[in-house]
Design a protein around this motif. Structure first.
Motif, PDB file in Angstrom:
ATOM      1  N   HIS A 207      12.373  -0.039  10.879  1.00 40.22           N
ATOM      2  CA  HIS A 207      12.476   1.378  10.530  1.00 40.22           C
ATOM      3  C   HIS A 207      11.854   1.725   9.180  1.00 40.22           C
ATOM      4  CE1 HIS A 207      15.779   0.745  13.496  1.00 40.22           C
ATOM      5  NE2 HIS A 207      15.300   1.877  13.973  1.00 40.22           N
ATOM      6  N   VAL A 208      10.998   0.828   8.659  1.00 41.85           N
ATOM      7  CA  VAL A 208      10.341   1.158   7.397  1.00 41.85           C
ATOM      8  C   VAL A 208       9.538   2.450   7.557  1.00 41.85           C
ATOM      9  CG1 VAL A 208      10.229  -1.213   6.574  1.00 41.85           C
ATOM     10  CG2 VAL A 208       8.355  -0.301   7.960  1.00 41.85           C
ATOM     11  N   LYS A 209       9.464   3.217   6.502  1.00 39.07           N
ATOM     12  CA  LYS A 209       8.779   4.510   6.544  1.00 39.07           C
ATOM     13  C   LYS A 209       7.277   4.311   6.316  1.00 39.07           C
ATOM     14  CE  LYS A 209      10.699   7.914   6.856  1.00 39.07           C
ATOM     15  NZ  LYS A 209      11.015   8.821   7.994  1.00 39.07           N
ATOM     16  N   LYS A 210       6.479   4.826   7.218  1.00 39.47           N
ATOM     17  CA  LYS A 210       5.029   4.680   7.139  1.00 39.47           C
ATOM     18  C   LYS A 210       4.415   5.848   6.372  1.00 39.47           C
ATOM     19  CE  LYS A 210       4.898   0.970   9.724  1.00 39.47           C
ATOM     20  NZ  LYS A 210       4.305   1.001  11.070  1.00 39.47           N
ATOM     21  N   LEU A 211       3.354   5.545   5.618  1.00 39.80           N
ATOM     22  CA  LEU A 211       2.651   6.540   4.817  1.00 39.80           C
ATOM     23  C   LEU A 211       1.164   6.520   5.151  1.00 39.80           C
ATOM     24  CD1 LEU A 211       4.172   5.629   1.322  1.00 39.80           C
ATOM     25  CD2 LEU A 211       5.054   7.319   2.940  1.00 39.80           C
ATOM     26  N   GLU A 212       0.516   7.641   4.861  1.00 39.48           N
ATOM     27  CA  GLU A 212      -0.940   7.721   4.991  1.00 39.48           C
ATOM     28  C   GLU A 212      -1.525   8.085   3.641  1.00 39.48           C
ATOM     29  OE1 GLU A 212      -4.346  10.602   7.036  1.00 39.48           O
ATOM     30  OE2 GLU A 212      -2.299  10.622   7.829  1.00 39.48           O
ATOM     31  N   LEU A 213      -2.384   7.228   3.099  1.00 37.60           N
ATOM     32  CA  LEU A 213      -3.000   7.496   1.812  1.00 37.60           C
ATOM     33  C   LEU A 213      -4.044   8.589   1.968  1.00 37.60           C
ATOM     34  CD1 LEU A 213      -3.223   6.585  -1.181  1.00 37.60           C
ATOM     35  CD2 LEU A 213      -5.061   5.048  -0.453  1.00 37.60           C
ATOM     36  N   THR A 214      -3.866   9.687   1.236  1.00 35.43           N
ATOM     37  CA  THR A 214      -4.787  10.813   1.372  1.00 35.43           C
ATOM     38  C   THR A 214      -5.672  11.016   0.148  1.00 35.43           C
ATOM     39  OG1 THR A 214      -3.092  12.354   0.578  1.00 35.43           O
ATOM     40  CG2 THR A 214      -3.256  12.023   2.967  1.00 35.43           C
ATOM     41  N   ASP A 215      -5.291  10.421  -0.995  1.00 35.13           N
ATOM     42  CA  ASP A 215      -6.114  10.580  -2.188  1.00 35.13           C
ATOM     43  C   ASP A 215      -5.711   9.546  -3.236  1.00 35.13           C
ATOM     44  OD1 ASP A 215      -8.085  11.667  -3.780  1.00 35.13           O
ATOM     45  OD2 ASP A 215      -6.857  13.337  -4.506  1.00 35.13           O
ATOM     46  N   PHE A 216      -6.644   9.215  -4.123  1.00 36.90           N
ATOM     47  CA  PHE A 216      -6.336   8.355  -5.261  1.00 36.90           C
ATOM     48  C   PHE A 216      -7.272   8.712  -6.408  1.00 36.90           C
ATOM     49  CE2 PHE A 216      -9.405   6.143  -2.637  1.00 36.90           C
ATOM     50  CZ  PHE A 216     -10.342   5.668  -3.544  1.00 36.90           C
ATOM     51  N   GLU A 217      -6.772   8.531  -7.629  1.00 36.84           N
ATOM     52  CA  GLU A 217      -7.545   8.921  -8.808  1.00 36.84           C
ATOM     53  C   GLU A 217      -7.119   8.067  -9.991  1.00 36.84           C
ATOM     54  OE1 GLU A 217      -8.015  12.793 -11.811  1.00 36.84           O
ATOM     55  OE2 GLU A 217      -6.800  12.925  -9.981  1.00 36.84           O
ATOM     56  N   LYS A 218      -8.083   7.512 -10.713  1.00 39.39           N
ATOM     57  CA  LYS A 218      -7.793   6.770 -11.932  1.00 39.39           C
ATOM     58  C   LYS A 218      -7.619   7.756 -13.079  1.00 39.39           C
ATOM     59  CE  LYS A 218      -9.515   3.103 -14.956  1.00 39.39           C
ATOM     60  NZ  LYS A 218     -10.615   2.136 -15.229  1.00 39.39           N
ATOM     61  N   THR A 219      -6.518   7.658 -13.809  1.00 37.23           N
ATOM     62  CA  THR A 219      -6.248   8.580 -14.907  1.00 37.23           C
ATOM     63  C   THR A 219      -5.237   7.961 -15.863  1.00 37.23           C
ATOM     64  OG1 THR A 219      -5.463  10.806 -15.490  1.00 37.23           O
ATOM     65  CG2 THR A 219      -4.429   9.768 -13.582  1.00 37.23           C
ATOM     66  N   ASP A 220      -5.341   8.271 -17.143  1.00 43.43           N
ATOM     67  CA  ASP A 220      -4.376   7.802 -18.153  1.00 43.43           C
ATOM     68  C   ASP A 220      -4.097   6.301 -18.062  1.00 43.43           C
ATOM     69  OD1 ASP A 220      -3.999  10.196 -19.473  1.00 43.43           O
ATOM     70  OD2 ASP A 220      -2.317  10.814 -18.229  1.00 43.43           O
ATOM     71  N   ASN A 221      -5.103   5.489 -17.903  1.00 37.52           N
ATOM     72  CA  ASN A 221      -4.932   4.033 -17.797  1.00 37.52           C
ATOM     73  C   ASN A 221      -4.021   3.625 -16.638  1.00 37.52           C
ATOM     74  OD1 ASN A 221      -6.571   3.180 -20.030  1.00 37.52           O
ATOM     75  ND2 ASN A 221      -4.971   3.956 -21.394  1.00 37.52           N
ATOM     76  N   GLY A 222      -3.989   4.459 -15.634  1.00 33.52           N
ATOM     77  CA  GLY A 222      -3.216   4.154 -14.435  1.00 33.52           C
ATOM     78  C   GLY A 222      -3.905   4.755 -13.232  1.00 33.52           C
ATOM     79  N   ILE A 223      -3.179   4.856 -12.145  1.00 28.94           N
ATOM     80  CA  ILE A 223      -3.752   5.428 -10.926  1.00 28.94           C
ATOM     81  C   ILE A 223      -2.756   6.377 -10.281  1.00 28.94           C
ATOM     82  CG2 ILE A 223      -2.978   3.487  -9.470  1.00 28.94           C
ATOM     83  CD1 ILE A 223      -5.656   3.897  -7.902  1.00 28.94           C
ATOM     84  N   LEU A 224      -3.263   7.505  -9.819  1.00 29.53           N
ATOM     85  CA  LEU A 224      -2.449   8.487  -9.110  1.00 29.53           C
ATOM     86  C   LEU A 224      -2.726   8.343  -7.620  1.00 29.53           C
ATOM     87  CD1 LEU A 224      -0.609  11.027  -9.028  1.00 29.53           C
ATOM     88  CD2 LEU A 224      -2.714  12.388  -9.239  1.00 29.53           C
ATOM     89  N   LEU A 225      -1.681   8.087  -6.858  1.00 34.32           N
ATOM     90  CA  LEU A 225      -1.790   7.940  -5.416  1.00 34.32           C
ATOM     91  C   LEU A 225      -1.094   9.115  -4.735  1.00 34.32           C
ATOM     92  CD1 LEU A 225      -0.851   4.149  -5.078  1.00 34.32           C
ATOM     93  CD2 LEU A 225      -3.146   5.140  -5.210  1.00 34.32           C
ATOM     94  N   THR A 226      -1.740   9.673  -3.727  1.00 34.74           N
ATOM     95  CA  THR A 226      -1.125  10.742  -2.943  1.00 34.74           C
ATOM     96  C   THR A 226      -0.984  10.243  -1.511  1.00 34.74           C
ATOM     97  OG1 THR A 226      -2.163  12.447  -4.318  1.00 34.74           O
ATOM     98  CG2 THR A 226      -1.311  13.141  -2.178  1.00 34.74           C
ATOM     99  N   TRP A 227       0.233  10.330  -1.016  1.00 33.70           N
ATOM    100  CA  TRP A 227       0.549   9.829   0.329  1.00 33.70           C
ATOM    101  C   TRP A 227       1.141  10.945   1.175  1.00 33.70           C
ATOM    102  CZ3 TRP A 227      -0.328   4.561   1.049  1.00 33.70           C
ATOM    103  CH2 TRP A 227      -0.379   3.751  -0.090  1.00 33.70           C
ATOM    104  N   LYS A 228       0.740  10.999   2.430  1.00 35.00           N
ATOM    105  CA  LYS A 228       1.417  11.832   3.418  1.00 35.00           C
ATOM    106  C   LYS A 228       2.477  10.976   4.085  1.00 35.00           C
ATOM    107  CE  LYS A 228       0.649  14.314   7.771  1.00 35.00           C
ATOM    108  NZ  LYS A 228      -0.356  14.676   8.820  1.00 35.00           N
ATOM    109  N   VAL A 229       3.695  11.518   4.190  1.00 31.86           N
ATOM    110  CA  VAL A 229       4.778  10.772   4.822  1.00 31.86           C
ATOM    111  C   VAL A 229       4.745  11.024   6.320  1.00 31.86           C
ATOM    112  CG1 VAL A 229       7.261  10.322   4.860  1.00 31.86           C
ATOM    113  CG2 VAL A 229       6.154  11.071   2.721  1.00 31.86           C
TER     114      VAL A 229
END
Length: 232
Positions: A207-229
């Motif tokens: 029953h783990v929750k599946k995600l779909e990666l819709t965007d990613f961006e390198k910023t502030d020495n890290g990374i921003l990930l956007t996921w659709k649930v």
């Protein structure tokens, strides 16, 4: 599960360390992101109908949940909106302090969501605060599905959630979270008792929750990930 049309669009915004921690084992905030991400978060707040946190975040961080940019506040007012989105606290037992910053900083409405088991005297004290409404959803704890329907009825169509870990898990497990925006910073916090992005009972393997990666961006020495649930 209630239909999306019967509840707000709900997205969770969060910052975590490279090892998935939201704060230290002492529940102390650590600066994970930087100026660019702070601006992104402020823009998200300004574009939302409401911003919500759980009572754990309220008690540990005392956030004001306001829009910081004067220009963004001005644009909201020009659209006929309050300077700040509605500030919502999921607070099963009405533990929100009456002197919390959400009541002292920034103009705008506040909604405290409690359960039926909340002490009546605390509910009354909160309901008497200016621009504050208390709504009841659930018996012993806040029923998040009931809450979502009531927030929709309050005119909230776009709800931004800023944690914490228990609220995140509750929304995801109930199929109420539509999108996740997660900044992963360049630090390690560690600690087996430090809160992660989604604490709670946990999912079984099937029953783990599946995600779909819709965007990613390198910023502030890290990374921003956007996921659709994927709530199908």
């Amino acid at each position: 599960m209630i239909q999306k049309s019967g509840r707000p669009y709900i997205f969770i915004n969060s910052a975590m360390s490279a090892d998935g921690k939201l704060s230290t084992f002492e529940r102390k905030q650590v600066r994970i992101s930087g100026p660019a991400d702070f601006e992104r978060v402020d823009e998200l707040r300004a574009g939302s109908d409401a911003v919500m946190v759980g009572i754990g975040t309220m008690l540990s961080d005392n956030p004001s949940l306001t829009v910081k940019s004067e220009e963004r506040r001005k644009k909201r007012v020009e659209k006929g909106l309050d300077e700040n989105p509605v500030r919502v606290i999921a607070d099963s037992h009405a533990k929100t302090p009456v002197d919390a910053d959400i009541f002292k900083k920034g103009l705008g409405k506040k909604i405290i969501v409690v359960s039926r088991s909340a002490p009546p005297e605390k509910v009354t004290a909160l309901s008497r605060l200016p621009d504050t409404k208390v709504i009841v959803a659930g018996t012993d704890r806040v029923n998040l599905e009931e809450m979502a329907v009531q927030l929709k009825n309050e005119g909230i169509d776009r709800l931004m959630v800023e944690g914490g870990a228990t609220l995140n898990y509750g929304l995801i497990s109930a199929g109420l979270a539509d999108e996740l925006k997660i900044f992963i910073g360049n630090i390690i916090i560690g600690g087996k008792t430090a809160p992660t992005f989604a604490d709670g009972g946990g999912f079984s393997e099937k029953h783990v929750k599946k995600l779909e990666l819709t965007d990613f961006e390198k910023t502030d020495n890290g990374i921003l990930l956007t996921w659709k649930v994927k709530n199908d």
